[in-house]
Scaffold this active site. Sequence first.
Site, mmCIF file in Angstrom:
data_model
loop_
_atom_site.group_PDB
_atom_site.id
_atom_site.type_symbol
_atom_site.label_atom_id
_atom_site.label_comp_id
_atom_site.label_asym_id
_atom_site.label_seq_id
_atom_site.Cartn_x
_atom_site.Cartn_y
_atom_site.Cartn_z
ATOM 1 N N GLU A 110 9.317 5.385 3.492
ATOM 2 C CA GLU A 110 9.759 6.041 2.260
ATOM 3 C C GLU A 110 11.126 6.689 2.446
ATOM 4 O OE1 GLU A 110 8.400 6.059 -0.771
ATOM 5 O OE2 GLU A 110 6.552 5.011 -0.216
ATOM 6 N N CYS A 164 14.896 5.339 -7.854
ATOM 7 C CA CYS A 164 14.444 4.267 -6.961
ATOM 8 C C CYS A 164 14.816 2.913 -7.582
ATOM 9 C CB CYS A 164 12.938 4.388 -6.728
ATOM 10 S SG CYS A 164 11.940 3.884 -8.140
#
Length: 144
Positions: free
Chosen positions: A15, A24
């Site tokens: 992550e 993202c």
Amino acid sequence: MKTSEKIKSMIKAWEGCRLKAYKCPAGVWTIGYGHTAGVKEGMTITQQQADAMFDEELEKFERQVRPIVADVSLTQNQYDSLVSLAYNIGVGALNKSTLLKKVKANPNDLAIRTAFMQWIRGGGKILPGLQKRREMEANHYFSN
């Protein structure tokens, strides 16, 4: 069952940690170790807050994954990999997945490795980082 320290470290590495909100690849505002709930543009957090968010979020995914695999005899690594996948794609997606159907039918089915590789897209594109993550999750799933 609880996730192992090994998979926790792996999830954190996959992550990455960002202390300032970013979008993202799917266009969702994100912060910390992939945290999305309530994140807004310009938001910042401390490392301590990022770690606390991660712990809370991981516990939430553990609580959600446990009942959907309660009737399946899983190894620690199999459970870890399923929680890691859910952390990334969401429990709803995991629950509807071919991968979960295969796990429930036979948790040692080698086709599960291929099913992990169906989850390598972000924003409609194949992402090399997700491809590598899925390979590592599948490898972890089938390791002892």
